[in-house]
Design a protein around this motif. Structure first.
Motif, PDB file in Angstrom:
ATOM      1  N   GLN A 165      -8.635 -13.322   0.519  1.00 17.97           N
ATOM      2  CA  GLN A 165      -7.750 -13.575  -0.619  1.00 17.97           C
ATOM      3  C   GLN A 165      -7.912 -12.528  -1.715  1.00 17.97           C
ATOM      4  O   GLN A 165      -6.924 -12.061  -2.283  1.00 17.97           O
ATOM      5  CB  GLN A 165      -7.995 -14.984  -1.184  1.00 17.97           C
ATOM      6  N   LYS A 166      -9.138 -12.132  -2.017  1.00 18.25           N
ATOM      7  CA  LYS A 166      -9.351 -11.144  -3.097  1.00 18.25           C
ATOM      8  C   LYS A 166      -8.700  -9.811  -2.762  1.00 18.25           C
ATOM      9  O   LYS A 166      -8.165  -9.149  -3.644  1.00 18.25           O
ATOM     10  CB  LYS A 166     -10.828 -10.977  -3.392  1.00 18.25           C
ATOM     11  N   LEU A 167      -8.740  -9.398  -1.502  1.00 19.49           N
ATOM     12  CA  LEU A 167      -8.065  -8.155  -1.122  1.00 19.49           C
ATOM     13  C   LEU A 167      -6.550  -8.330  -1.170  1.00 19.49           C
ATOM     14  O   LEU A 167      -5.830  -7.420  -1.595  1.00 19.49           O
ATOM     15  CB  LEU A 167      -8.502  -7.694   0.272  1.00 19.49           C
ATOM     16  N   ARG A 168      -6.055  -9.493  -0.747  1.00 20.05           N
ATOM     17  CA  ARG A 168      -4.611  -9.749  -0.832  1.00 20.05           C
ATOM     18  C   ARG A 168      -4.157  -9.751  -2.280  1.00 20.05           C
ATOM     19  O   ARG A 168      -3.110  -9.197  -2.609  1.00 20.05           O
ATOM     20  CB  ARG A 168      -4.250 -11.068  -0.149  1.00 20.05           C
ATOM     21  N   ASP A 169      -4.955 -10.344  -3.168  1.00 17.77           N
ATOM     22  CA  ASP A 169      -4.623 -10.337  -4.594  1.00 17.77           C
ATOM     23  C   ASP A 169      -4.606  -8.913  -5.145  1.00 17.77           C
ATOM     24  O   ASP A 169      -3.703  -8.536  -5.889  1.00 17.77           O
ATOM     25  CB  ASP A 169      -5.619 -11.180  -5.395  1.00 17.77           C
ATOM     26  N   TYR A 170      -5.616  -8.135  -4.789  1.00 16.12           N
ATOM     27  CA  TYR A 170      -5.706  -6.738  -5.242  1.00 16.12           C
ATOM     28  C   TYR A 170      -4.461  -5.946  -4.845  1.00 16.12           C
ATOM     29  O   TYR A 170      -3.952  -5.140  -5.614  1.00 16.12           O
ATOM     30  CB  TYR A 170      -6.963  -6.091  -4.647  1.00 16.12           C
ATOM     31  N   ALA A 171      -3.956  -6.202  -3.636  1.00 18.40           N
ATOM     32  CA  ALA A 171      -2.816  -5.444  -3.112  1.00 18.40           C
ATOM     33  C   ALA A 171      -1.482  -6.173  -3.322  1.00 18.40           C
ATOM     34  O   ALA A 171      -0.454  -5.701  -2.844  1.00 18.40           O
ATOM     35  CB  ALA A 171      -3.029  -5.160  -1.626  1.00 18.40           C
ATOM     36  N   PHE A 172      -1.494  -7.300  -4.022  1.00 18.51           N
ATOM     37  CA  PHE A 172      -0.280  -8.074  -4.295  1.00 18.51           C
ATOM     38  C   PHE A 172       0.421  -8.518  -3.007  1.00 18.51           C
ATOM     39  O   PHE A 172       1.636  -8.632  -2.959  1.00 18.51           O
ATOM     40  CB  PHE A 172       0.698  -7.284  -5.178  1.00 18.51           C
ATOM     41  N   ILE A 173      -0.354  -8.754  -1.956  1.00 11.77           N
ATOM     42  CA  ILE A 173       0.214  -9.158  -0.672  1.00 11.77           C
ATOM     43  C   ILE A 173       0.394 -10.665  -0.662  1.00 11.77           C
ATOM     44  O   ILE A 173      -0.538 -11.418  -0.924  1.00 11.77           O
ATOM     45  CB  ILE A 173      -0.689  -8.711   0.498  1.00 11.77           C
ATOM     46  N   ASP A 174       1.622 -11.081  -0.344  1.00  6.85           N
ATOM     47  CA  ASP A 174       1.928 -12.497  -0.297  1.00  6.85           C
ATOM     48  C   ASP A 174       2.370 -12.881   1.108  1.00  6.85           C
ATOM     49  O   ASP A 174       1.551 -12.981   2.007  1.00  6.85           O
ATOM     50  CB  ASP A 174       3.002 -12.835  -1.330  1.00  6.85           C
ATOM     51  N   LYS A 175       3.641 -13.020   1.335  1.00  4.07           N
ATOM     52  CA  LYS A 175       4.163 -13.490   2.620  1.00  4.07           C
ATOM     53  C   LYS A 175       4.494 -12.375   3.602  1.00  4.07           C
ATOM     54  O   LYS A 175       4.479 -12.584   4.802  1.00  4.07           O
ATOM     55  CB  LYS A 175       5.420 -14.337   2.397  1.00  4.07           C
ATOM     56  N   GLU A 176       4.816 -11.192   3.088  1.00  7.97           N
ATOM     57  CA  GLU A 176       5.220 -10.104   3.968  1.00  7.97           C
ATOM     58  C   GLU A 176       4.440  -8.848   3.604  1.00  7.97           C
ATOM     59  O   GLU A 176       4.241  -8.553   2.432  1.00  7.97           O
ATOM     60  CB  GLU A 176       6.721  -9.850   3.841  1.00  7.97           C
ATOM     61  N   ALA A 177       3.998  -8.128   4.631  1.00  9.43           N
ATOM     62  CA  ALA A 177       3.211  -6.917   4.419  1.00  9.43           C
ATOM     63  C   ALA A 177       3.761  -5.792   5.288  1.00  9.43           C
ATOM     64  O   ALA A 177       4.412  -6.028   6.301  1.00  9.43           O
ATOM     65  CB  ALA A 177       1.748  -7.171   4.753  1.00  9.43           C
ATOM     66  N   VAL A 178       3.462  -4.585   4.865  1.00  9.50           N
ATOM     67  CA  VAL A 178       3.808  -3.397   5.635  1.00  9.50           C
ATOM     68  C   VAL A 178       2.503  -2.724   6.025  1.00  9.50           C
ATOM     69  O   VAL A 178       1.635  -2.486   5.186  1.00  9.50           O
ATOM     70  CB  VAL A 178       4.709  -2.440   4.820  1.00  9.50           C
ATOM     71  N   VAL A 179       2.362  -2.458   7.316  1.00  5.20           N
ATOM     72  CA  VAL A 179       1.166  -1.841   7.876  1.00  5.20           C
ATOM     73  C   VAL A 179       1.541  -0.402   8.224  1.00  5.20           C
ATOM     74  O   VAL A 179       2.473  -0.172   8.994  1.00  5.20           O
ATOM     75  CB  VAL A 179       0.689  -2.602   9.129  1.00  5.20           C
ATOM     76  N   VAL A 180       0.815   0.560   7.632  1.00  2.00           N
ATOM     77  CA  VAL A 180       1.180   1.966   7.767  1.00  2.00           C
ATOM     78  C   VAL A 180      -0.012   2.766   8.292  1.00  2.00           C
ATOM     79  O   VAL A 180      -1.106   2.700   7.720  1.00  2.00           O
ATOM     80  CB  VAL A 180       1.614   2.548   6.399  1.00  2.00           C
ATOM     81  N   GLY A 181       0.203   3.519   9.354  1.00  2.91           N
ATOM     82  CA  GLY A 181      -0.815   4.439   9.846  1.00  2.91           C
ATOM     83  C   GLY A 181      -0.784   5.693   9.000  1.00  2.91           C
ATOM     84  O   GLY A 181       0.273   6.314   8.844  1.00  2.91           O
ATOM     85  N   VAL A 182      -1.922   6.050   8.402  1.00  3.11           N
ATOM     86  CA  VAL A 182      -1.990   7.186   7.484  1.00  3.11           C
ATOM     87  C   VAL A 182      -3.139   8.098   7.919  1.00  3.11           C
ATOM     88  O   VAL A 182      -4.189   8.133   7.291  1.00  3.11           O
ATOM     89  CB  VAL A 182      -2.196   6.722   6.021  1.00  3.11           C
ATOM     90  N   SER A 183      -2.952   8.794   9.025  1.00  5.54           N
ATOM     91  CA  SER A 183      -3.915   9.746   9.553  1.00  5.54           C
ATOM     92  C   SER A 183      -5.213   9.069   9.970  1.00  5.54           C
ATOM     93  O   SER A 183      -5.302   8.521  11.045  1.00  5.54           O
ATOM     94  CB  SER A 183      -4.156  10.873   8.544  1.00  5.54           C
ATOM     95  N   ASP A 184      -6.236   9.072   9.103  1.00  2.00           N
ATOM     96  CA  ASP A 184      -7.549   8.547   9.487  1.00  2.00           C
ATOM     97  C   ASP A 184      -7.778   7.100   9.085  1.00  2.00           C
ATOM     98  O   ASP A 184      -8.874   6.573   9.216  1.00  2.00           O
ATOM     99  CB  ASP A 184      -8.656   9.421   8.889  1.00  2.00           C
ATOM    100  N   ARG A 185      -6.733   6.436   8.574  1.00  2.00           N
ATOM    101  CA  ARG A 185      -6.865   5.049   8.131  1.00  2.00           C
ATOM    102  C   ARG A 185      -5.521   4.346   8.279  1.00  2.00           C
ATOM    103  O   ARG A 185      -4.490   4.971   8.499  1.00  2.00           O
ATOM    104  CB  ARG A 185      -7.335   4.967   6.680  1.00  2.00           C
ATOM    105  N   VAL A 186      -5.557   3.039   8.103  1.00  4.31           N
ATOM    106  CA  VAL A 186      -4.355   2.218   8.037  1.00  4.31           C
ATOM    107  C   VAL A 186      -4.291   1.675   6.621  1.00  4.31           C
ATOM    108  O   VAL A 186      -5.319   1.322   6.042  1.00  4.31           O
ATOM    109  CB  VAL A 186      -4.436   1.059   9.060  1.00  4.31           C
ATOM    110  N   GLU A 187      -3.102   1.626   6.060  1.00  9.78           N
ATOM    111  CA  GLU A 187      -2.912   0.996   4.755  1.00  9.78           C
ATOM    112  C   GLU A 187      -2.026  -0.220   4.938  1.00  9.78           C
ATOM    113  O   GLU A 187      -1.050  -0.190   5.680  1.00  9.78           O
ATOM    114  CB  GLU A 187      -2.271   1.968   3.766  1.00  9.78           C
ATOM    115  N   ILE A 188      -2.397  -1.305   4.248  1.00 10.62           N
ATOM    116  CA  ILE A 188      -1.614  -2.535   4.270  1.00 10.62           C
ATOM    117  C   ILE A 188      -1.079  -2.748   2.859  1.00 10.62           C
ATOM    118  O   ILE A 188      -1.850  -2.810   1.899  1.00 10.62           O
ATOM    119  CB  ILE A 188      -2.451  -3.742   4.734  1.00 10.62           C
TER     120      ILE A 188
END
Length: 139
Positions: A88-111
């Protein structure tokens, strides 16, 4: 890693991690606060490198980074359906609620929060900005 995928987050905070990205990340990976208020996901190999770099700094310089970065980080292992649980704390930090976008960014993934990703995409991911970045790299 590359690609952009839109998925829903269930009421338990679980998110489907696309098979292509799971494959690249390995069996165990780490989710932590990312830049620009996203959740950054690292393979175990990259995570160990980050830990080593941060822990190699004098404590007077590393302590804030250790708290901010490692304090909320979580080891992730996808379940049988390929979902990971985002605290929950990471979801709050990233403002993630019901829908998320998962992006491959070279050496990491960003949600990203889908709303914030859409804003970022329309405001900063322009042809002009891409041309400027390519010019800076000499491409």
């Amino acid at each position: 890693m590359n690609g952009c995928y839109r998925h829903s987050v269930d009421n338990k905070g679980r998110l489907f991690m696309p098979a292509k990205l799971r494959e690249a990340l390995g069996d165990v990976y780490y989710a932590a606060r990312g830049l620009d208020n996203c959740v950054a996901v690292y393979s175990a190999e990259v995570w160990k490198e980050l830990e080593s770099k941060v822990n190699g700094l004098p404590l007077s310089r590393a302590r804030h980074m250790q708290r901010m970065f490692f304090g909320l980080a979580q080891q992730c292992e996808p379940d049988a359906q390929g979902r990971i649980s985002i605290p929950q704390k990471l979801r709050d930090y990233a403002f993630i609620d019901k829908e998320a976008v998962v992006v491959g960014v070279s050496d990491r993934v960003e949600i990203w929060s889908a709303k914030r990703w859409d804003e970022l995409e329309s405001n900063t991911m322009t042809a002009e900005n891409l041309a400027a970045a390519m010019d800076e790299l000499g491409i």
